[in-house]
Design a protein around this motif. Structure first.
Motif, PDB file in Angstrom:
ATOM      1  N   LEU A  36     -20.698  -1.688  22.624  1.00  0.00           N
ATOM      2  CA  LEU A  36     -19.329  -2.103  22.323  1.00  0.00           C
ATOM      3  C   LEU A  36     -18.501  -0.966  21.745  1.00  0.00           C
ATOM      4  O   LEU A  36     -18.928  -0.301  20.802  1.00  0.00           O
ATOM      5  N   PRO A  37     -17.297  -0.765  22.258  1.00  0.00           N
ATOM      6  CA  PRO A  37     -16.353   0.137  21.593  1.00  0.00           C
ATOM      7  C   PRO A  37     -15.682  -0.615  20.452  1.00  0.00           C
ATOM      8  O   PRO A  37     -15.827  -1.831  20.322  1.00  0.00           O
ATOM      9  N   MET A  38     -14.959   0.084  19.616  1.00  0.00           N
ATOM     10  CA  MET A  38     -14.244  -0.571  18.521  1.00  0.00           C
ATOM     11  C   MET A  38     -12.874  -0.989  19.017  1.00  0.00           C
ATOM     12  O   MET A  38     -12.067  -0.149  19.441  1.00  0.00           O
ATOM     13  N   CYS A  39     -12.608  -2.305  18.982  1.00  0.00           N
ATOM     14  CA  CYS A  39     -11.354  -2.860  19.502  1.00  0.00           C
ATOM     15  C   CYS A  39     -10.749  -3.832  18.507  1.00  0.00           C
ATOM     16  O   CYS A  39     -11.460  -4.469  17.727  1.00  0.00           O
ATOM     17  N   LEU A  40      -9.443  -3.977  18.571  1.00  0.00           N
ATOM     18  CA  LEU A  40      -8.726  -4.960  17.764  1.00  0.00           C
ATOM     19  C   LEU A  40      -8.197  -6.075  18.652  1.00  0.00           C
ATOM     20  O   LEU A  40      -7.614  -5.818  19.709  1.00  0.00           O
TER      21      LEU A  40
ATOM     22  N   VAL B 278      -0.201  -6.466   7.823  1.00  0.00           N
ATOM     23  CA  VAL B 278      -1.261  -6.702   8.800  1.00  0.00           C
ATOM     24  C   VAL B 278      -2.588  -6.897   8.072  1.00  0.00           C
ATOM     25  O   VAL B 278      -2.967  -6.077   7.228  1.00  0.00           O
ATOM     26  N   THR B 279      -3.275  -7.982   8.394  1.00  0.00           N
ATOM     27  CA  THR B 279      -4.593  -8.253   7.835  1.00  0.00           C
ATOM     28  C   THR B 279      -5.651  -7.973   8.897  1.00  0.00           C
ATOM     29  O   THR B 279      -5.551  -8.474  10.018  1.00  0.00           O
ATOM     30  N   ILE B 280      -6.644  -7.158   8.545  1.00  0.00           N
ATOM     31  CA  ILE B 280      -7.715  -6.782   9.467  1.00  0.00           C
ATOM     32  C   ILE B 280      -8.989  -7.510   9.042  1.00  0.00           C
ATOM     33  O   ILE B 280      -9.456  -7.375   7.914  1.00  0.00           O
TER      34      ILE B 280
ATOM     35  N   HIS C 119     -15.628 -10.819  17.021  1.00  0.00           N
ATOM     36  CA  HIS C 119     -14.299 -11.135  16.496  1.00  0.00           C
ATOM     37  C   HIS C 119     -13.938 -12.613  16.580  1.00  0.00           C
ATOM     38  O   HIS C 119     -12.950 -13.046  15.970  1.00  0.00           O
ATOM     39  N   LEU C 120     -14.702 -13.395  17.329  1.00  0.00           N
ATOM     40  CA  LEU C 120     -14.416 -14.818  17.466  1.00  0.00           C
ATOM     41  C   LEU C 120     -15.086 -15.664  16.385  1.00  0.00           C
ATOM     42  O   LEU C 120     -14.899 -16.880  16.344  1.00  0.00           O
TER      43      LEU C 120
ATOM     44  N   LEU D   1     -11.270  -7.247  14.257  1.00  0.00           N
ATOM     45  CA  LEU D   1     -12.012  -6.106  14.784  1.00  0.00           C
ATOM     46  C   LEU D   1     -13.277  -6.579  15.494  1.00  0.00           C
ATOM     47  O   LEU D   1     -13.941  -7.516  15.055  1.00  0.00           O
ATOM     48  N   ASN D   2     -13.604  -5.915  16.607  1.00  0.00           N
ATOM     49  CA  ASN D   2     -14.892  -6.106  17.262  1.00  0.00           C
ATOM     50  C   ASN D   2     -15.530  -4.727  17.418  1.00  0.00           C
ATOM     51  O   ASN D   2     -14.856  -3.765  17.804  1.00  0.00           O
ATOM     52  N   TYR D   3     -16.828  -4.616  17.115  1.00  0.00           N
ATOM     53  CA  TYR D   3     -17.450  -3.291  17.101  1.00  0.00           C
ATOM     54  C   TYR D   3     -18.957  -3.417  17.241  1.00  0.00           C
ATOM     55  O   TYR D   3     -19.526  -4.510  17.136  1.00  0.00           O
TER      56      TYR D   3
END
Length: 443
Positions: free
Chosen positions: A138-142, A158-160, A169-170, A196-198
């Motif tokens: 997995l790459p790091m994606c928003l 913005v809240t991460i 991320h789900l 974030l997904n990573y």
């Protein structure tokens, strides 16, 4: 076994395009053929070497010499050929045949089920996937609040959200609870939630560097952003702390714009079960054949290993052979920048006896209360968070914390406090009602 990722891995080797359904099929085809052959070969040799030493009394040196005899080496190769014959001749061609028959799979994003499976696989062997450039790494994606890749212009606060090990991320809501993001969206206008997904199998410090770069890139592309909040669950809290450490080190402007950081069940001083597993491995290794178990256990990601003591910096681990045996805590301090409001949440499976010592150690099944609250006997590692910035939820396990409405309510009170909340200087404690699992305040 040595580390499989570069000491100072930065950002990502490829673009930030997440894998498609075709990528998953191709990634699986690679896994069943040659990509893990070296790992399997080393495991087989290790098992056989332990048998030679334990049963036949050979020394480690003589057992290695025996394994390197030409006809023994040839026998090994025949065994490897048999192991991978099925994958090479049947499974991989079938998977690639599906891709050829349905080329539209290249454009189809992962379903929630595939996100779950790929996220879990990355957590366990993500560093191997990255090393071999497997398309499932997995790459790091928003992603936005609705599950789509973040696109378009952003402004305001913005809240991460940063998920934990083997998750995606789900995982910030479920069928029963809308989650923390939905609660915060209702508090004010111009409030954006990004998820974030990573690859959680990478080093926590590597993901911290990547997140620091990702947030700076996000700010560069969206100069109307006025502030950031970070919310991390479990490993995600450590990745967020690591991002702050490297962001400050690189003098990134986004760091000065962070208002709040919340860590939910994060093992700031290590995860209990990870340390216990290594201690048990060390003890069992004294018995014949039990070292074999240790070698099997050691084939897991660097991200999992970093949870042992909560390592967030490169120099916490880069000079240690962390896969073998029980490692001393050699971390360096990584304090949260003083301008940021830091909040720590701990869960515990205790209900009635809040002072049960055993359960207090176990905490939420995976992380002890003290570790989640950043408490440490050594002042160098103490996170020094005010009592009013801590919360304990009795009756919530490690995986309930990240979306439970009582936790969401407490975070909203921290972010948008009333005059009454500002006067509070005690740890917030909640007892979950056994029937409704709603929080009942104890303080």
């Amino acid at each position: 076994m040595p580390s499989l990722t570069p000491l100072h891995e930065t950002y990502c080797k490829w673009d930030r395009t997440p894998p498609s359904q075709a990528d998953v099929l191709e990634g699986l085809a690679q896994l069943v053929t040659m990509r893990f052959s070296d790992v399997v070969q080393e495991l087989i040799k290790t098992i056989q070497r332990e048998i030679l030493m334990s049963v036949f009394g050979l020394s480690e040196q003589n057992s290695k010499k025996l394994q390197n005899i030409p006809y023994i080496t040839k026998l090994y190769q025949m065994s490897y050929d048999m192991i991978f014959h099925y994958g090479n001749t049947l499974v991989a061609p079938s998977l690639r045949g599906i891709i050829e028959k349905f080329p539209k799979l290249h454009d189809k994003p992962l379903t929630p089920t595939l996100h779950f499976l790929v996220g879990a696989l990355n957590g366990v062997i993500g560093d191997y996937l990255l090393r071999d450039q497997n398309p499932m790494a997995l790459p790091m994606c928003l992603y936005d609040h609705y599950g789509s890749l973040q696109k378009g212009e952003l402004s305001g606060r913005v809240t991460i959200f940063v998920h934990g090990l083997c998750m995606n991320h789900l995982d910030w809501s479920n069928n029963k609870y809308e989650g923390i993001g939905e609660k915060l969206l209702s508090q004010r206008d111009h409030n954006t939630m990004l998820y974030l997904n990573y690859n959680t199998g990478r080093r926590i410090s590597a993901n911290g560097r990547s997140l620091a770069n990702t947030l700076q890139d996000l700010l560069n592309r969206n100069p109307k952003i006025t502030g950031f909040d970070l919310i991390g669950h479990s490993m995600g809290g450590l990745v967020s702390r690591s991002a702050l450490f490297y962001g400050k080190q690189n003098v990134y402007p986004w760091v000065s714009m962070v208002h709040n950081i919340v860590c939910l069940g994060s093992p700031h001083h290590g995860a209990v079960l990870e340390r216990f597993g290594f201690s048990l491995q060390e003890k069992l290794g004294q018995f014949p054949f039990m070292k074999i178990v240790g070698h099997v256990v050691n084939i897991r990601s660097n991200g999992i290993l970093d949870l042992r003591h909560g390592s967030v910096r490169d120099d916490d681990w880069e000079h240690n052979d962390v896969r073998i045996g029980f490692m001393d805590d050699n971390r360096k301090p990584a304090p949260i920048p003083s301008h940021i409001n830091a909040y720590l949440v701990a869960g515990t499976i205790e209900f009635q006896n809040r002072h049960n010592r055993t359960l207090n150690v176990i905490g939420d099944y995976l992380v002890s209360v003290k570790s989640a609250l950043g408490e440490h006997p050594n002042p160098r590692f103490e996170l020094k968070i005010p009592e009013s910035h801590k919360a304990i939820f009795y009756g919530l396990n490690h995986f309930d914390i990240q979306y439970h409405p009582s936790v969401a309510e407490q975070i909203a009170r921290w972010f948008y406090p009333s005059a009454e909340d500002q006067d509070d200087d005690q740890i917030h404690e909640y007892m979950m009602d056994l029937e409704s699992l709603e929080g009942i305040a104890l303080t």
